[in-house]
Design a protein around this motif. Structure first.
Motif, mmCIF file in Angstrom:
data_model
loop_
_atom_site.group_PDB
_atom_site.id
_atom_site.type_symbol
_atom_site.label_atom_id
_atom_site.label_comp_id
_atom_site.label_asym_id
_atom_site.label_seq_id
_atom_site.Cartn_x
_atom_site.Cartn_y
_atom_site.Cartn_z
ATOM 1 N N ARG A 29 0.834 -1.214 0.000
ATOM 2 C CA ARG A 29 0.000 0.000 0.000
ATOM 3 C C ARG A 29 0.859 1.250 0.000
ATOM 4 N N ASP A 30 1.867 1.287 0.871
ATOM 5 C CA ASP A 30 2.720 2.469 0.943
ATOM 6 C C ASP A 30 3.506 2.670 -0.343
ATOM 7 N N ARG A 31 3.908 1.556 -0.968
ATOM 8 C CA ARG A 31 4.627 1.663 -2.231
ATOM 9 C C ARG A 31 3.698 2.215 -3.320
ATOM 10 N N ALA A 32 2.453 1.744 -3.345
ATOM 11 C CA ALA A 32 1.497 2.192 -4.349
ATOM 12 C C ALA A 32 1.151 3.665 -4.170
ATOM 13 N N LEU A 33 1.109 4.114 -2.920
ATOM 14 C CA LEU A 33 0.769 5.508 -2.643
ATOM 15 C C LEU A 33 2.000 6.397 -2.586
ATOM 16 N N GLU A 34 3.150 5.795 -2.870
ATOM 17 C CA GLU A 34 4.422 6.522 -2.804
ATOM 18 C C GLU A 34 4.606 7.165 -1.435
ATOM 19 N N LYS A 35 4.235 6.367 -0.403
ATOM 20 C CA LYS A 35 4.381 6.825 0.981
ATOM 21 C C LYS A 35 5.254 5.829 1.733
ATOM 22 N N LEU A 36 6.344 5.465 1.121
ATOM 23 C CA LEU A 36 7.250 4.523 1.774
ATOM 24 C C LEU A 36 7.685 5.076 3.120
#
Length: 347
Positions: free
Chosen positions: A160-167
């Motif tokens: 999810r964080d990778r998809a939202l660019e919120k690593l």
């Protein structure tokens, strides 16, 4: 029916615990230290002691009859749980939310479920079957399934964080963060152990002085969580002092109300967890904690979905989360079935 009722109670406890902090989604000025200070003050100190002193006649006289070693042990367990909470917050920064949550829950469940079948708890839990019994092996199978769900939840969080660019940003030594997360996982079950290993004598003492069942159970939490309160209240107070942000508390009464709701949610969740464990019978210490933890994860994910944390995320991360939810439910069913074996109930 008693097993079904006990499972229902611990499921509700887990859902409330997992979603307890939902009011922070509505906060604009409060940071962790603000809502944690108020919420813990209300949930750990306020509610248990209010119920105990109101509904347990001669509560302090009853406590005086309890072996002091029992009271010390319960507070040491809850102190460990308090330390786990602080370590967890630090690990979020060092190694990220998803990995911290996976390690914490995995180790916490493993310890919280297996230990009471090896070192028996107090009162009703003294007669818990061992790990090698049919009931024990079934519960362990449920734990194994649950750990698979925990892994999938963590992988879904990464995706999810990778998809939202919120690593998740990390800082400091990654290895130190892993060690801290592992320690937090082991200590996190302290809140359960504080109840399991002290409820027998404390409940008996309260009842002998005229208290009924529910207030007597609150009395266990009131005295047993003092050790945890020491950490969970003083650490936010330290941050408030360090950041010079005490004044923010008095300027935001609406958010104080939201923080109080968090505390009420927590107080209700721990009380229900204890009651559910007792309803489940001799294996309730293990099964109750395991099912509660599975439900807690479901509750926290529900808040994430409702608040929009998964908005715009499609494909593998979302599918992994759906699969994890299904697996956690199956794990809870398996552990509940193990509990019926301990009671001698036919499948």
């Amino acid at each position: 029916m008693e097993t079904l009722l006990g499972v229902t109670v611990v499921v509700v406890a887990g859902l409330i615990m997992g979603s307890a902090a939902w009011p922070i989604k509505l906060m604009r000025r409060f940071q962790y230290e603000h809502w944690a200070f108020i919420g813990n003050l209300v949930g750990i100190i306020g509610i248990p002691w209010l119920v105990t002193l109101t509904f347990c006649p001669n509560a302090f006289a009853a406590y005086a009859t309890v072996d002091k070693l029992v009271l010390m042990k319960s507070n040491l367990w809850s102190l460990g749980w308090g330390v786990a909470n602080v370590l967890c917050a630090l690990c979020f920064v060092r190694i990220g939310f998803s990995l911290t949550g996976g390690i914490l829950t995995g180790l916490g469940v493993s310890m919280g479920v297996t230990v009471p079948m090896i070192v028996k708890g107090s009162g009703l839990f003294q007669n818990a079957p061992g790990l090698g019994s049919p009931a024990g092996l079934t519960v362990l199978a449920g734990v194994a399934v649950m750990l698979l769900g925990v892994v999938l939840v963590s992988l879904a969080g990464f995706g999810r964080d990778r998809a939202l660019e919120k690593l998740e940003e990390t800082s400091g030594s990654f290895l130190v963060g892993l060690i801290m997360a592992a320690a937090a996982g082991v200590l996190s079950c302290g809140i359960s152990f504080a109840f399991i290993y002290s409820q027998g004598p404390i409940v008996a003492a309260m009842k002998s002085h005229g208290a009924s069942e529910i207030p007597a159970n609150f009395a266990v939490w009131a005295v047993g969580l003092l050790g945890g309160a020491l950490i969970n209240i003083l650490y936010p107070a330290y941050l408030l002092t360090k950041n010079r942000s005490w004044n923010v508390l008095l300027r935001n009464w609406g958010e104080i109300g939201l923080a109080i709701i968090i505390g009420v949610n927590f107080g209700a969740a721990v009380a229900l967890m204890g009651k559910g464990m007792l309803l489940l019978g001799v294996l309730g210490a293990s099964v109750g904690f395991g099912v509660q933890q599975a439900s807690q994860m479901l509750g926290s994910q529900a808040v994430g979905f409702i608040s929009g944390e998964w908005r715009g995320v499609r494909g593998s991360p979302r599918n992994r989360m759906y699969m994890a939810i299904a697996i956690l439910i199956v794990a809870a069913i398996i552990m509940s079935y193990g509990n019926t074996l301990a009671k001698g109930v036919a499948p």
